[in-house]
Design a protein around this motif. Structure first.
Motif, PDB file in Angstrom:
ATOM      1  N   GLU A  33      79.363   2.804 111.731  1.00 40.36           N
ATOM      2  CA  GLU A  33      78.692   3.739 110.923  1.00 40.36           C
ATOM      3  C   GLU A  33      78.372   5.142 111.789  1.00 40.36           C
ATOM      4  O   GLU A  33      77.718   4.989 113.006  1.00 40.36           O
ATOM      5  CB  GLU A  33      77.621   2.925 110.392  1.00 40.36           C
ATOM      6  CG  GLU A  33      78.168   1.777 109.048  1.00 40.36           C
ATOM      7  CD  GLU A  33      77.352   1.838 108.013  1.00 40.36           C
ATOM      8  OE1 GLU A  33      76.262   1.340 108.272  1.00 40.36           O
ATOM      9  OE2 GLU A  33      77.764   1.814 106.814  1.00 40.36           O
ATOM     10  N   ASP A  34      78.664   6.182 110.860  1.00 39.01           N
ATOM     11  CA  ASP A  34      78.301   7.533 111.650  1.00 39.01           C
ATOM     12  C   ASP A  34      78.550   7.896 113.049  1.00 39.01           C
ATOM     13  O   ASP A  34      78.058   8.635 113.572  1.00 39.01           O
ATOM     14  CB  ASP A  34      76.570   7.659 111.544  1.00 39.01           C
ATOM     15  CG  ASP A  34      76.072   7.462 110.165  1.00 39.01           C
ATOM     16  OD1 ASP A  34      76.556   8.159 109.083  1.00 39.01           O
ATOM     17  OD2 ASP A  34      75.065   6.835 109.949  1.00 39.01           O
ATOM     18  N   ASP A  35      79.572   7.088 113.174  1.00 36.22           N
ATOM     19  CA  ASP A  35      80.422   7.331 114.647  1.00 36.22           C
ATOM     20  C   ASP A  35      81.494   8.627 114.071  1.00 36.22           C
ATOM     21  O   ASP A  35      82.349   8.590 113.301  1.00 36.22           O
ATOM     22  CB  ASP A  35      81.213   6.401 115.116  1.00 36.22           C
ATOM     23  CG  ASP A  35      81.964   6.382 116.397  1.00 36.22           C
ATOM     24  OD1 ASP A  35      81.308   6.176 117.449  1.00 36.22           O
ATOM     25  OD2 ASP A  35      82.951   7.215 116.496  1.00 36.22           O
ATOM     26  N   TYR A 195      81.469  17.236 112.339  1.00 32.29           N
ATOM     27  CA  TYR A 195      81.128  15.896 111.911  1.00 32.29           C
ATOM     28  C   TYR A 195      80.182  15.954 110.940  1.00 32.29           C
ATOM     29  O   TYR A 195      79.032  16.739 111.087  1.00 32.29           O
ATOM     30  CB  TYR A 195      80.635  14.703 112.829  1.00 32.29           C
ATOM     31  CG  TYR A 195      80.222  13.645 112.342  1.00 32.29           C
ATOM     32  CD1 TYR A 195      81.066  12.782 111.503  1.00 32.29           C
ATOM     33  CD2 TYR A 195      78.870  13.363 112.273  1.00 32.29           C
ATOM     34  CE1 TYR A 195      80.641  11.579 110.960  1.00 32.29           C
ATOM     35  CE2 TYR A 195      78.477  12.185 111.470  1.00 32.29           C
ATOM     36  CZ  TYR A 195      79.232  11.219 110.995  1.00 32.29           C
ATOM     37  OH  TYR A 195      78.745  10.307 110.242  1.00 32.29           O
ATOM     38  N   PRO A 197      77.898  13.968 108.025  1.00 37.74           N
ATOM     39  CA  PRO A 197      77.638  12.405 107.444  1.00 37.74           C
ATOM     40  C   PRO A 197      77.850  12.563 105.957  1.00 37.74           C
ATOM     41  O   PRO A 197      77.796  13.386 105.214  1.00 37.74           O
ATOM     42  CB  PRO A 197      76.110  12.373 107.741  1.00 37.74           C
ATOM     43  CG  PRO A 197      75.676  13.686 108.766  1.00 37.74           C
ATOM     44  CD  PRO A 197      76.708  14.525 108.339  1.00 37.74           C
ATOM     45  N   THR A 198      78.124  10.827 105.356  1.00 33.78           N
ATOM     46  CA  THR A 198      78.781  10.907 104.163  1.00 33.78           C
ATOM     47  C   THR A 198      77.931   9.700 103.853  1.00 33.78           C
ATOM     48  O   THR A 198      77.377   8.862 104.548  1.00 33.78           O
ATOM     49  CB  THR A 198      80.094  10.752 104.020  1.00 33.78           C
ATOM     50  OG1 THR A 198      80.477   9.343 104.797  1.00 33.78           O
ATOM     51  CG2 THR A 198      81.049  11.899 104.583  1.00 33.78           C
ATOM     52  N   SER A 201      79.154   6.748 105.347  1.00 33.59           N
ATOM     53  CA  SER A 201      79.021   6.758 107.028  1.00 33.59           C
ATOM     54  C   SER A 201      80.175   6.619 107.773  1.00 33.59           C
ATOM     55  O   SER A 201      80.389   6.062 108.856  1.00 33.59           O
ATOM     56  CB  SER A 201      77.875   5.523 107.394  1.00 33.59           C
ATOM     57  OG  SER A 201      76.700   5.771 106.873  1.00 33.59           O
TER      58      SER A 201
END
Length: 385
Positions: A33-35, A195, A197-198, A201
């Motif tokens: 996640e969030d990578d 990048y 964030p969504t 993630s």
């Protein structure tokens, strides 16, 4: 339509489920996640070694030449596991666009590498504060000295930092669909990737194009045909995305049922109460209906008779997935919103999935047009559906 899977198709499902369990369990999903890259490279290579990435690509260019139903089976299992990967955008969307409209040189250079997973091609489509349709394409392309020059910004570009190239929808003129599809190497000067964030993630990015220059041979198809090529390819993407949603909804239901059986209140499992049992029954029925619709869309697409079924499948499956996560949260109660509980992972992805790959409003318009604008409604006894 035959809903009975062949032995080969059932073996495909079992193989994908096994590799997801072994190589991308839910703990690994959490780690990703969030990578900014957003997926496990070893898992991706394993999918390639199993010949899953080129499943629907032509055999003449390194693929297996199989149909959308096989793609749906893979997507269902990836959705069940929440296994993050560029499968949809690279293998289904970019692969089908390159196969349909790319020159022989582009097909030979890219399709075999997409099939092995060596190369990832993503789609640069969405723009800020713009629609999913052709009116939302403002990034400009112009011809200059035998090259194409691109200027503008794309948002929510999946796996851009992991990609080898981007398929860019770019406006060339004022007419609504005067749009080109251009294949741009990610390392071309003038590209800036950030990048962003969504909710899910996942690995989505903003990509800026500042005077990005590529050869005119990078355009797929004739000038001004980009939107029609893209929209045709999106039928397969919608069906595959719908399969992913069904897989996620099914796994969400399984977790909900298990909790309703084990959570005891007033001396009995909470599944004994109508307020818990009946919503579970409703969503189980809806998931089964969504699955049937997705399979029908895949089958009729291969027959050339799908009409609006891909839009219907994605619209309904994504909505059912979202409702399944809502039932799960109502069953789990407040604990379901905590980060330690897997339900919230599915909830966030279901919400984002509903909005991506054509949102509900766009799909509603397309389905309504098939009913209201056609001489014979698509869904009717006379139409045979």
């Amino acid at each position: 339509m035959d809903l009975q899977f062949s032995d080969e198709q059932q073996a495909l499902r079992e193989a994908v489920r096994a590799v997801c369990a072994a190589s991308c369990p839910i703990d690994r999903v959490r780690e990703l996640e969030d990578d900014p890259v957003g997926f496990d490279a070893a898992f991706w290579r394993e999918l390639g070694q199993m010949d899953l990435l080129g499943l629907t690509l032509p055999e003449s260019h390194g693929g297996s030449g199989m149909g959308l139903l096989e793609s749906v089976i893979v997507a269902e299992e990836l959705g069940r596991a929440l296994a993050p990967s560029p499968y949809l955008v690279s293998c289904i969307v970019a692969g089908s666009i390159l196969a349909a409209a790319g020159s022989e040189e582009l097909r030979s250079n890219w399709l075999p590498r997409i099939a092995t997973g060596e190369r990832i091609v993503t789609l640069a489509w969405h723009e800020a504060a713009a629609s999913d349709g052709p009116a939302g394409i403002h990034l400009a392309v112009r011809e200059e000295g035998g090259d194409l020059v691109l200027d503008g910004t794309k948002v929510v570009v999946p796996y851009a930092l992991a990609s080898s190239a981007l398929l860019v929808l770019a406006r060339r003129g004022d007419d609504l669909e005067d749009i080109d599809l251009v294949l741009v190497d990610r390392d071309t000067p003038g590209i800036d990737i950030e990048y962003t964030p969504t909710l899910a993630s996942d690995a989505s990015c903003r990509v800026r194009f500042d005077g990005v220059r590529v050869p005119a041979t990078s355009r797929l198809g004739a000038p001004g045909t980009g939107w029609s090529t893209f929209r045709t390819a999106m039928d397969g993407a919608l069906i595959t995305a719908a399969g992913w949603a069904v897989g996620g909804a099914e796994r969400t239901l399984e977790m909900t049922v298990a909790y309703a059986k084990e959570r005891v209140q007033f001396g009995v499992p909470i599944g004994n109460f109508q307020g818990v049992a009946h919503p579970i029954a409703d969503i189980a029925t809806e998931i089964d209906g969504a699955r049937t619709l997705v399979y029908e869309a895949a089958w009729t697409s291969e027959q050339g008779t799908a009409g609006p079924l891909p839009a219907m499948a994605k619209r309904y499956a994504a909505d059912v997935y979202r409702r399944a996560t809502r039932v799960a949260h109502q069953t789990f109660g407040g604990v379901g919103f905590t980060l330690d509980i897997d339900v919230q992972l599915y909830f966030r992805r279901a919400k984002q999935h509903d909005l991506l790959w054509f949102g509900p409003a766009v799909l509603d318009e397309e389905i309504a047009a098939a009913e209201l604008d056609a001489p014979t409604p698509f869904v009717s006894i006379d139409a045979g559906v």
